[in-house]
Design an enzyme around this catalytic site. Structure first.
Site, PDB file in Angstrom:
ATOM      1  N   SER A 101     -16.934 -26.160  88.343  1.00  0.00           N
ATOM      2  CA  SER A 101     -16.719 -25.155  88.297  1.00  0.00           C
ATOM      3  C   SER A 101     -17.655 -24.581  88.628  1.00  0.00           C
ATOM      4  O   SER A 101     -18.951 -24.717  87.921  1.00  0.00           O
ATOM      5  CB  SER A 101     -15.617 -23.956  87.570  1.00  0.00           C
TER       6      SER A 101
ATOM      7  N   TYR B 219     -13.633 -22.863  79.445  1.00  0.00           N
ATOM      8  CA  TYR B 219     -13.366 -22.851  80.333  1.00  0.00           C
ATOM      9  C   TYR B 219     -15.074 -23.544  80.800  1.00  0.00           C
ATOM     10  O   TYR B 219     -15.058 -24.305  81.529  1.00  0.00           O
ATOM     11  CB  TYR B 219     -12.631 -21.966  81.550  1.00  0.00           C
TER      12      TYR B 219
END
Ligand SMILES: NC(=O)c1ccc[n+]([C@@H]2O[C@H](COP(=O)([O-])OP(=O)(O)OC[C@H]3O[C@@H](n4cnc5c(N)ncnc54)[C@H](OP(=O)(O)O)[C@@H]3O)[C@@H](O)[C@H]2O)c1
Length: 258
Positions: free
Chosen positions: A143, A157
């Site tokens: 990401s 995350y």
């Protein structure tokens, strides 16, 4: 450009919807034989019919990739159905958005397991088959928040997606001599029907319009196909000199210079 992917065998982990499904479709369109996996059998079967429409042979395996034996099961299925493995794409991921001080050990274990351990385990299991095939390409879906700070609430995350980029770099160094390339792709906010951004757009159109204005210079979300085509390229012989790289696919959403 001919990607020379015809009859290559690809394993896509987490491919019954969203980015993973688009990756399976893109690889299939280029002529790959594709093994897709996910936990829900019905959604996976539906996905397989979409992938078959894109191209050739597609097989499914209902599997939780956080299971300790997931890698071995993927290898066994791919080799028995297709006889070799050339490509692994680790796409499934998760998020647990909360302030760091409120996170629990089980939050960390759960998200570390799906975002990191599962892909480490599955790709490690596949290495012998790739060596037998004379090389291969591994791509993990990270990401933009593995490359730069995502902000409050994203400690788990961010950390797990950064770990994936680190892992890919070291794997790329170690496996280069075997002809195995290892890369990561870092998407920005990707909207697809039924996905989390799609839900947020339905629930809060004004808030999301503001989000787009403030964060997405091209004035829209990315779509899954835009990520998938980059993964197909990275999986192909046309990307033979790209290994250990992290490719951002975000329509200039992120602010990192590197
Ligand atoms: N969407 C975005 O905006 C965005 C942005 C940046 C990065 N990413 C990353 O891109 C990747 C794909 O994201 P996505 O939004 O398309 O979908 P996703 O929700 O991460 O994954 C969807 C797919 O993975 C499967 N899956 C989830 N957990 C699994 C498990 N334990 N074992 C096997 N399969 C599993 C799901 O099917 P089942 O539920 O049936 O198992 C589904 O097929 C993720 O790593 C995500 O972090 C996404």
């Amino acid at each position: 450009m001919n990607l020379e992917l015809k009859d290559k065998v690809a394993v896509v982990a987490g491919a019954s919807r969203g980015i993973g499904l688009s990756i399976a479709q893109s690889l299939s369109r280029e002529g790959c034989k594709v093994l897709i996996c996910a936990r829900n059998a019905e959604t996976l079967d539906n996905a397989a019919s979409f992938v078959r429409e894109s191209g050739g042979d597609t097989e499914t395996l209902v599997l939780d990739i956080t299971d300790k034996n997931a890698g071995a099961l993927l290898v066994e299925k791919a080799l028995s159905d297709f006889g070799q493995i050339d490509i692994y794409v680790g796409s499934a991921g998760g998020n647990r958005r909360k302030p760091f001080a409120d996170t629990t050990d089980s939050d960390w274990h759960e998200i570390m397991d799906i975002n990191f351990h599962a892909h480490a385990r599955c790709s490690r299991a596949i290495i012998p088959a790739m060596r037998d095939a004379g090389g291969g390409a591994i791509t993990f879906i990270s990401s933009i928040f593995g490359r730069e700070a995502g902000g409050p609430g994203l400690s788990i995350y961010n950390a797990t997606k950064s770990a994936l980029i680190s892992l890919a770099k070291i794997m790329a160094i170690e496996l280069g001599a075997d002809g195995i390339r290892v890369n990561t792709v870092a998407p920005g906010s990707i909207r697809y029907p039924g996905g989390s951004w799609d839900r947020r757009c339905m629930e809060d159109p004004e808030g999301m319009a503001k989000f787009i204005q403030e964060n997405l210079p091209m004035g829209r979300f990315g779509n899954a196909e835009e990520v998938a085509d980059v993964v197909a390229f990275l999986s192909s012989a046309r990307a033979s000199w790209i290994s250990g790289a992290c490719i951002t696919v975000d329509g200039v959403q992120s602010r990192s210079l590197i």
